[in-house]
Scaffold this motif. Structure first.
Motif, PDB file in Angstrom:
ATOM      1  N   THR A   1       0.837  -1.180   0.000  1.00  0.00           N
ATOM      2  CA  THR A   1       0.000   0.000   0.000  1.00  0.00           C
ATOM      3  C   THR A   1       0.880   1.240   0.000  1.00  0.00           C
ATOM      4  OG1 THR A   1      -1.803  -1.090   1.194  1.00  0.00           O
ATOM      5  CG2 THR A   1      -1.782   1.308   1.199  1.00  0.00           C
TER       6      THR A   1
ATOM      7  N   ILE B   1      -8.406   9.417  -9.097  1.00  0.00           N
ATOM      8  CA  ILE B   1      -9.588   9.499  -8.253  1.00  0.00           C
ATOM      9  C   ILE B   1      -9.986  10.963  -8.118  1.00  0.00           C
ATOM     10  CG2 ILE B   1      -8.190   9.498  -6.138  1.00  0.00           C
ATOM     11  CD1 ILE B   1     -10.569   7.987  -4.802  1.00  0.00           C
TER      12      ILE B   1
ATOM     13  N   GLY C   1     -14.746  10.704  -5.399  1.00  0.00           N
ATOM     14  CA  GLY C   1     -14.476   9.283  -5.337  1.00  0.00           C
ATOM     15  C   GLY C   1     -14.618   8.501  -6.623  1.00  0.00           C
TER      16      GLY C   1
ATOM     17  N   THR D   1     -13.279   6.787  -9.852  1.00  0.00           N
ATOM     18  CA  THR D   1     -11.954   6.235 -10.121  1.00  0.00           C
ATOM     19  C   THR D   1     -11.816   5.710 -11.533  1.00  0.00           C
ATOM     20  OG1 THR D   1     -12.582   4.040  -9.299  1.00  0.00           O
ATOM     21  CG2 THR D   1     -11.652   5.594  -7.708  1.00  0.00           C
TER      22      THR D   1
ATOM     23  N   THR E   1      -6.340  -0.602  -6.090  1.00  0.00           N
ATOM     24  CA  THR E   1      -7.420   0.244  -5.617  1.00  0.00           C
ATOM     25  C   THR E   1      -6.856   1.593  -5.203  1.00  0.00           C
ATOM     26  OG1 THR E   1      -8.715  -1.648  -4.810  1.00  0.00           O
ATOM     27  CG2 THR E   1      -9.281   0.532  -3.952  1.00  0.00           C
TER      28      THR E   1
ATOM     29  N   SER F   1      -7.740   5.249  -3.282  1.00  0.00           N
ATOM     30  CA  SER F   1      -8.676   5.848  -2.344  1.00  0.00           C
ATOM     31  C   SER F   1      -8.090   7.145  -1.806  1.00  0.00           C
ATOM     32  CB  SER F   1      -9.007   4.883  -1.193  1.00  0.00           C
ATOM     33  OG  SER F   1      -7.841   4.530  -0.476  1.00  0.00           O
ATOM     34  N   ARG F   2      -8.926   7.937  -1.138  1.00  0.00           N
ATOM     35  CA  ARG F   2      -8.452   9.221  -0.625  1.00  0.00           C
ATOM     36  C   ARG F   2      -9.184   9.599   0.645  1.00  0.00           C
ATOM     37  NH1 ARG F   2      -9.486  13.520  -5.146  1.00  0.00           N
ATOM     38  NH2 ARG F   2      -9.044  15.032  -3.473  1.00  0.00           N
ATOM     39  N   ASP F   3      -8.554  10.469   1.409  1.00  0.00           N
ATOM     40  CA  ASP F   3      -9.139  11.046   2.605  1.00  0.00           C
ATOM     41  C   ASP F   3      -9.069  12.555   2.427  1.00  0.00           C
ATOM     42  OD1 ASP F   3      -9.689  12.133   5.130  1.00  0.00           O
ATOM     43  OD2 ASP F   3      -8.813  10.432   6.181  1.00  0.00           O
TER      44      ASP F   3
ATOM     45  N   VAL G   1      -3.861  10.360  -0.288  1.00  0.00           N
ATOM     46  CA  VAL G   1      -4.281   9.442  -1.330  1.00  0.00           C
ATOM     47  C   VAL G   1      -3.480   8.158  -1.183  1.00  0.00           C
ATOM     48  CG1 VAL G   1      -2.676  10.398  -3.047  1.00  0.00           C
ATOM     49  CG2 VAL G   1      -4.713   9.122  -3.792  1.00  0.00           C
ATOM     50  N   TYR G   2      -4.158   7.029  -1.418  1.00  0.00           N
ATOM     51  CA  TYR G   2      -3.551   5.725  -1.239  1.00  0.00           C
ATOM     52  C   TYR G   2      -3.648   4.915  -2.524  1.00  0.00           C
ATOM     53  CZ  TYR G   2      -4.490   6.963   3.646  1.00  0.00           C
ATOM     54  OH  TYR G   2      -4.572   7.605   4.853  1.00  0.00           O
TER      55      TYR G   2
ATOM     56  N   GLN H   1      -3.616   0.862  -3.063  1.00  0.00           N
ATOM     57  CA  GLN H   1      -3.511  -0.513  -2.583  1.00  0.00           C
ATOM     58  C   GLN H   1      -3.226  -1.416  -3.773  1.00  0.00           C
ATOM     59  OE1 GLN H   1      -3.731  -2.019   0.610  1.00  0.00           O
ATOM     60  NE2 GLN H   1      -3.100  -3.814  -0.568  1.00  0.00           N
TER      61      GLN H   1
END
Length: 122
Positions: free
Chosen positions: A19, A51, A55, A57, A68, A70-72, A78-79, A81
């Motif tokens: 990750t 992304i 959200g 993608t 995958t 993703s974000r916060d 931002v990640y 995986q």
């Protein structure tokens, strides 16, 4: 000063997982589209995943079903995986983010991280 710092890269065996994280630091209004790129030895940099702030993608065909993104938004993170990693995933992975500046009516600026090495090998 705005900075993007990636982390989480390393050496992993084929079939393994990693990750990646990208932290946006500095005084910003917010982050727009976030992206992950990669550049393998002897190859051009390619877009891996995107992304939007809400959200939505998109993924490069070779990583669909395995990666995958993703974000916060509250933390401007931002990640990526990465599962079922293959040797051909070996590359330097770069975070790329559209940044809304603190200036009212100001421009959206694009920033790059320094990259983090991902090596998939047995």
């Amino acid at each position: 000063q705005v900075q993007l710092v990636e982390s989480g890269g390393g050496l992993v065996e084929p079939g393994g997982s990693l990750t990646l994280s990208c932290a946006v630091s500095g005084s910003i209004s917010g982050a727009g589209v976030m992206r992950w790129y990669r550049q393998a030895p002897g190859k051009q940099r390619e877009l891996v995943a995107t992304i939007t702030r809400v959200g939505n993608t998109n993924f490069e065909d070779s990583v669909k079903g395995r990666f995958t993104i993703s974000r916060d938004n509250s933390k401007n993170l931002v990640y990526l995986q990465m599962n079922s990693l293959k040797p051909e995933d070996t590359a330097v992975y770069y975070c790329n983010v559209d940044i809304w500046t603190m200036v009212v009516g100001g421009p959206v600026l694009n920033y790059w991280g320094q990259g983090t090495q991902v090596t998939v090998s047995s």
